[in-house]
Design an enzyme around this catalytic site. Structure first.
Site, PDB file in Angstrom:
ATOM      1  N   TYR A  30      44.499  36.302  40.342  1.00  0.00           N
ATOM      2  CA  TYR A  30      44.125  36.881  39.229  1.00  0.00           C
ATOM      3  C   TYR A  30      43.819  39.115  39.680  1.00  0.00           C
ATOM      4  O   TYR A  30      44.301  39.097  40.445  1.00  0.00           O
ATOM      5  CB  TYR A  30      42.617  36.467  38.898  1.00  0.00           C
ATOM      6  CG  TYR A  30      41.648  36.734  39.703  1.00  0.00           C
ATOM      7  CD1 TYR A  30      41.338  36.418  41.626  1.00  0.00           C
ATOM      8  CD2 TYR A  30      40.693  37.368  39.703  1.00  0.00           C
ATOM      9  CE1 TYR A  30      40.810  36.821  41.288  1.00  0.00           C
ATOM     10  CE2 TYR A  30      39.500  38.242  40.615  1.00  0.00           C
ATOM     11  CZ  TYR A  30      39.678  37.402  41.922  1.00  0.00           C
ATOM     12  OH  TYR A  30      38.817  37.696  42.293  1.00  0.00           O
ATOM     13  N   LYS A 144      45.027  38.227  45.462  1.00  0.00           N
ATOM     14  CA  LYS A 144      44.193  38.092  44.912  1.00  0.00           C
ATOM     15  C   LYS A 144      44.160  37.021  44.606  1.00  0.00           C
ATOM     16  O   LYS A 144      44.464  36.452  43.401  1.00  0.00           O
ATOM     17  CB  LYS A 144      43.607  39.279  43.958  1.00  0.00           C
ATOM     18  CG  LYS A 144      42.730  39.502  43.436  1.00  0.00           C
ATOM     19  CD  LYS A 144      42.271  40.760  42.986  1.00  0.00           C
ATOM     20  CE  LYS A 144      41.059  40.876  42.117  1.00  0.00           C
ATOM     21  NZ  LYS A 144      39.609  40.901  42.734  1.00  0.00           N
ATOM     22  N   LEU A 200      41.566  42.496  50.892  1.00  0.00           N
ATOM     23  CA  LEU A 200      42.243  42.480  49.518  1.00  0.00           C
ATOM     24  C   LEU A 200      42.241  44.757  49.527  1.00  0.00           C
ATOM     25  O   LEU A 200      41.209  44.732  49.841  1.00  0.00           O
ATOM     26  CB  LEU A 200      41.371  42.504  48.182  1.00  0.00           C
ATOM     27  CG  LEU A 200      41.979  42.652  46.964  1.00  0.00           C
ATOM     28  CD1 LEU A 200      42.934  41.491  46.807  1.00  0.00           C
ATOM     29  CD2 LEU A 200      40.855  42.597  45.637  1.00  0.00           C
TER      30      LEU A 200
END
Ligand code: PDD
Length: 284
Positions: A30, A144, A200
């Site tokens: 996502y 992600k 991330l």
């Protein structure tokens, strides 16, 4: 109005089959993209990270960047609010339950928009509290992925203790927050953990480092130990939905003098200025 597999519709009319691999396995990725004055912020960078996540789970990108831009434009136009955040979700699609990839299955693509809340003034003035926890996630945190159970459990620890975020420590080093990146400040130097498979690569993280570089703010990208985190003069949290926020209490101990610091104030002002430039259409 949301987007599901090629069609725009009200969210109440959107359904996915129970055998969707997102539902069964959490098999998908996502993006969360902020929109200011109806213009998506750092869209090119978000689309590059989306491609990196898709590559990480070996799923073909179902759209070209032009197609994504076009769909997102329509979603923005058909939702209320000048400032929104887009949630873009792709799964490996619907198939009989089997761990291995199914053959010839179309991915499921879902996009929604929600109003983007402004970070509360009060928290920007006083700072927020955070707790620390052991980073027990997998070792592809650069993807992600929609399978966020560890992040969910870690964030809940913060909520249980009336804190905003859980700051994660792996083998005595700072990685990131449960849903944010974390910077520290020591002796007027901004320190950022280096990008790796353990965090991330935040889009806001990049903006903050670019602003530091462009404004002669001393900064270093290097491993940050747990001890340095606990001894920091300032701790800053960044994400697309929270922008940049000061953490002034860590595990119930004041960070520095317990107030938002000078570097926070400077970077927050620079971030607002950068957003304003974006809204005037001067950065894409
Ligand atoms: N989360 N690290 C993690 C684990 C995150 O989930 C996020 C963002 C970030 C910050 O990345 P960015 O600056 O690109 O938003 C770092 C989003 C907002 C979410 O899951 O809702």
């Amino acid at each position: 109005m949301i987007y599901l597999n090629g069609k725009f519709m009200p969210i109440e009319e959107a359904f996915i089959p129970v055998l969707d691999r997102g539902f069964i396995f959490g098999d998908g990725v996502y993006e969360v993209i902020p929109v200011y004055s109806r213009k998506p912020f750092r869209l090119a960078e978000h689309l590059i990270r989306l491609q990196h996540s898709l590559d990480g789970i070996r799923l073909k990108n179902p759209c070209s960047n032009d197609e994504w831009r076009n769909i997102l434009e329509q979603i923005i136009a058909n939702n209320d609010g000048e400032d929104q955040y887009l949630y873009l979700h792709i799964t490996r699609g619907v198939a009989k339950r089997d761990h291995a990839f199914p053959a010839n299955v179309s991915p499921t693509v879902f996009i929604m928009s929600n109003p983007l809340p402004q970070p509360p003034e009060e928290l920007l003035k006083t700072g927020a509290s955070a707790i620390t926890a052991n980073d027990n996630r997998w070792i592809r945190c650069d993807v992600k992925a929609i399978s966020l159970l560890p992040n969910v459990l870690l964030r809940q620890l913060a909520v249980d203790r009336h804190a905003l975020e859980t700051i994660l420590i792996r083998n005595q080093f700072l990685t990131e927050g449960a849903a944010s990146n974390i910077f520290i400040v020591k002796d007027k130097v901004l320190l950022a953990p280096p990008k790796s498979n353990l965090m991330l690569p935040g889009i806001t993280y990049d903006v903050v480092l670019e602003l530091a570089a462009a404004n002669q703010i001393p900064h270093e990208i290097r491993e940050i130990s747990e001890t340095e985190t606990r001894m920091a003069d300032e701790i800053l949290l960044t994400s697309s939905t929270k922008e940049i926020m000061p953490i002034t209490l860590l595990d119930n101990h004041p960070v520095g003098d317990g107030k938002p610091g000078e570097l926070f104030r400077q970077l927050h002002a620079l971030y607002q200025e950068y957003k304003a430039t974006h809204m005037r259409g001067q950065v894409v």
